[in-house]
Design an enzyme around this catalytic site. Structure first.
Site, PDB file in Angstrom:
ATOM      1  N   ASP A 121       0.986  -1.131   0.281  1.00 33.60           N
ATOM      2  CA  ASP A 121      -0.342  -0.118  -0.109  1.00 33.60           C
ATOM      3  C   ASP A 121       0.996   1.225  -0.155  1.00 33.60           C
ATOM      4  OD1 ASP A 121      -2.544   1.560   0.267  1.00 33.60           O
ATOM      5  OD2 ASP A 121      -3.384   0.438   1.881  1.00 33.60           O
ATOM      6  N   ASP A 174     -11.094   1.520  -2.628  1.00 34.72           N
ATOM      7  CA  ASP A 174     -11.701   1.431  -1.309  1.00 34.72           C
ATOM      8  C   ASP A 174     -12.930   1.138  -1.687  1.00 34.72           C
ATOM      9  OD1 ASP A 174      -9.095   0.765   0.312  1.00 34.72           O
ATOM     10  OD2 ASP A 174      -8.940   2.540   0.824  1.00 34.72           O
TER      11      ASP A 174
HETATM   12  C1  GLA Z   1      -5.480   1.547   2.044  1.00 32.51           C
HETATM   13  C2  GLA Z   1      -5.931   0.603   2.182  1.00 32.51           C
HETATM   14  C3  GLA Z   1      -7.269  -0.392   1.834  1.00 32.51           C
HETATM   15  C4  GLA Z   1      -6.343  -1.070   3.590  1.00 32.51           C
HETATM   16  C5  GLA Z   1      -6.136   0.045   4.460  1.00 32.51           C
HETATM   17  C6  GLA Z   1      -5.479  -0.044   5.272  1.00 32.51           C
HETATM   18  O1  GLA Z   1      -6.618   2.591   2.196  1.00 32.51           O
HETATM   19  O2  GLA Z   1      -6.442   0.579   0.132  1.00 32.51           O
HETATM   20  O3  GLA Z   1      -7.340  -1.488   1.197  1.00 32.51           O
HETATM   21  O4  GLA Z   1      -5.544  -1.378   3.165  1.00 32.51           O
HETATM   22  O5  GLA Z   1      -5.942   1.075   3.525  1.00 32.51           O
HETATM   23  O6  GLA Z   1      -4.708   0.937   6.183  1.00 32.51           O
END
Ligand code: GLA
Length: 678
Positions: A416, A486
């Site tokens: 990420d 997300d």
């Molecule tokens: C980001 C990712 C999510 C999750 C969060 C965790 O927003 O896109 O899928 O992994 O971080 O903090």
């Protein structure tokens, strides 16, 4: 003045406007439009005059031919190579540029494009994709008028935020799926970029694509060579559908890892547990996931940090040690547990970033991206590590090694990167090279990816940046897939996936069924609709599986097993878009056809209430008109079918010229069909 024409008013052929345009115009001479190259010579001269020197054509293998056009300044020892790699089968051309020189002192390269594409037509229609967090890859189309239209990012990391570095350019009419002259491109670069579309006063269009010149002047010494990222270009006389299929074929072969392997069905812990879990929470999730037929469990954020435990997004980032208060037997135990249940195991990391509340930030303040004495602005309570610094690169490679060493059963990593770069600057780069940061951050990242891939060629890595913030073939080539967004709300996902799948194949786009009401939007959507949307990408779940209750358990299990049956068609097949979600009537539909045209899967979605008398209707595409196909509704919720001809056999010709009518029309009703050659 009437009847009198002064001789200066006579049409003079202008050498800069001859029909044959330059291949790589530099700033200088009578070139008034935006140039592909702008540099300052060692003696301060601002202009460059590139002339043809030679060309070389090499067959790289049976599918790829590289053509290099060698250009040279007419006075200065400055050399530019314009490279084209033609991918015969996929019908894609990759273009990039190299510059080097032999001047006595350093030169300053203020801008160097990856590609320059000049076109001339009566009208140009530009399709591009804008977006932000949870709203990525939103399609827009507009007719270009005189002047410059720019698509760009200056955010360093989240390259798809604001705009995606890609375009579709349709000649003389808006882009159609199956007809019309269409050009397209997508930049393989995970940093700042600029794509500019300039329609000049004569109606010519110049498309310049590449790294963003903003605050990025590069000092180039005589020893150095600067190579631009690749711009992947495509042309089709048959509309944008063919462009998409060409990019998918190219992507599966050259643009991502392990495309010869089908992607497993994932349960990701994030929306089901967030930071609030114990060992028991995770083993319970793994148990239920195994029961559902899930194949890979991913432990998301929250498993690390001891002095600064990661129980929220404000602490612990950078401290990649298990939080033993939460997970007393460590991550290794969980990975082994998953393996004992027949599941692969994955883990989340965000190795480019650090919370101020972390041991790492306190130990290595010089590793943090910062602009001299100015405040380092946090975003999501975190700072960015300076990847131009080789020590930071080593740290990330070592972190990755250590994480995989926690268990031999960890074979998937979700990588990420949850913020953009602002107040730019590096403690590592010298004062006169601060403007190298934007370029060197990305090449530093690629260097890290390369080292990791050399050591861990088989591990699956998901590319994530606060959802689909880093979606480009520059990074994807080291990864197996991307976390598309997300936003897991199925209605929004139809639009996001429509955008992402314009350039990236379904097997590269993670699509997860989440709970209802949806955590991002609060919207309540039927489980079948949520599955039917996620099944058109790389299916996964993003929920506490125990929240699936009653009748829905049976449906979810059947849907997962159904996906396993149709997975090769979706992940390796050709995408044909039938009804765009952007169309006026509230439908969306597309299908995947196996490359041998023996099987296909059709998805049909109703995006609003249509009344009792209005039905879904579409002609299919991509089939073999001479073949006979049995059409079977799958992933059904009821005994009856929404198609009157269910399980009957139709010719490809009939399906593509007459089509299907389905009894769907309520808001968020959907249907999936399998077509099999008889
Ligand atoms: C980001 C990712 C999510 C999750 C969060 C965790 O927003 O896109 O899928 O992994 O971080 O903090």
């Amino acid at each position: 003045m009437s009847g009198f024409q002064h001789k200066e008013f006579k049409k003079q052929p202008d050498t800069q406007h001859q029909l044959a345009p330059q291949i790589f115009p530099a700033y200088g001479g009578r070139h008034y439009q935006a140039p592909a190259l702008k540099m300052t010579h060692a003696d301060g001269v601002l202009t460059t005059d590139l002339v043809y020197a030679s060309m070389r054509q090499t067959s790289l293998d049976e599918n790829r031919t590289e053509t290099v056009i060698f250009l040279k300044d007419s006075i200065y020892p400055v050399h530019v190579e314009v490279h084209f790699i033609a991918y015969r089968k996929e019908n894609i051309i990759s273009q990039f540029t190299e510059i080097y020189h032999n001047e006595k002192k350093d030169i300053q390269v203020e801008q160097i494009a990856s590609s320059f594409v000049p076109l001339h037509a009566q009208a140009y229609y530009l399709t591009h994709f804008y977006g932000t967090w949870a709203h990525e890859m939103q399609q827009e189309e507009e007719m270009l008028t005189h002047g410059v239209k720019t698509i760009e990012t200056r955010r360093g990391i989240q390259t798809t935020k604001a705009e995606h570095p890609s375009f579709i350019l349709s000649i003389n009419a808006p882009a159609q799926e199956n007809s019309g002259d269409v050009y397209a491109g997508t930049l393989a670069w995970s940093g700042n970029y600029e794509l500019s579309f300039e329609v000049d006063e004569t109606g010519r269009l110049n498309i310049i694509s590449g790294m963003h010149p903003f605050a990025a002047t590069r000092t180039l010494s005589a020893r150095d060579k600067l190579r631009t990222p690749e711009m992947l270009l495509a042309y089709s006389p048959n509309g944008k559908g063919e462009i998409t299929r060409n990019f998918h074929n190219w992507g599966r072969k050259y643009g991502m890892m392990h495309a010869d392997k089908l992607r497993p069905i994932v349960l990701n812990s994030w929306e089901g547990a967030y930071f609030n879990f114990t060992e028991q929470t995770i083993t319970d999730m793994i148990d239920t996931a195994a029961d559902f037929g899930v194949e890979l469990f991913v432990l998301d954020d929250g498993w690390f940090g001891s002095k600064y435990p990661r129980n929220a997004d404000n602490a612990g980032l950078g401290d990649w040690h298990v939080n033993t208060d939460k997970l007393p037997r460590g991550v290794g135990y969980l990975a082994d547990y998953a393996a004992s249940k027949g599941l692969q195991f994955g883990i989340w990391i965000e190795p480019e970033m650090v919370n101020p509340n972390s041991e790492l930030a306190k130990k290595y303040p010089e590793w943090i991206v910062k602009s001299g004495q100015r405040d380092i602005l946090p975003m999501r309570n975190q700072w960015v590590l300076d990847l131009t610094n080789p020590q930071v690169q080593d740290f990330i490679v070592e972190t990755f090694d250590r994480i995989l060493a926690m268990s031999p059963h960890i074979n998937y990593v979700k990588w990420d990167a949850n913020r953009s770069i602002d107040n730019v600057g590096s403690d590592y780069l010298p004062a006169d090279k601060q403007s190298h940061f934007w370029h060197d951050y990305v090449t530093g990242l690629y260097h890290v990816y390369e080292r990791i891939r050399a050591k861990h060629p088989d591990v699956q890595i998901q590319l994530c940046s606060a959802g689909g913030g880093r979606l480009d073939y520059g990074a994807l080539k080291y990864h197996n897939e991307v976390w598309t967004s997300d936003n897991t709300n199925a209605l929004d996902r139809i639009f996001i996936q429509h955008g992402a799948n314009t350039f990236f194949p379904a097997m590269a786009t993670g699509a997860h069924v989440s709970t209802s009401p949806n955590h991002q939007t609060g919207m309540m959507l039927p489980l079948k609709f949520r599955f039917d949307v996620a099944m058109s990408g790389r299916l996964g779940l993003e929920l506490q599986p125990k929240d699936i209750k009653g009748d829905e358990i049976g449906f979810a299990k059947a849907a997962i097993s159904c996906y396993k049956q149709i997975r090769p068609i979706i992940q390796w097949g050709d995408l044909y878009r039938l009804l765009s979600p952007y169309g006026p009537n509230g439908w969306a539909s597309h299908m995947y056809v196996s490359q041998d045209k023996q099987q296909a899967v059709l998805f049909a979605y109703s995006l609003k209430y249509h009344g009792r008398t209005e039905y879904f209707e579409t002609k299919l595409a991509g089939l073999d008109s001479t073949k006979q196909y049995k059409v079977t509704e799958i992933n059904k919720q009821h005994e009856w079918s929404v198609f009157d001809g269910n399980e009957e056999v139709f010719s490809g010709d009939y399906l593509m010229n007459v089509g299907l009518m389905l009894h769907i029309g309520s808001a968020f009703e959907s249907a999936v069909f399998l077509l099999e050659e008889q």
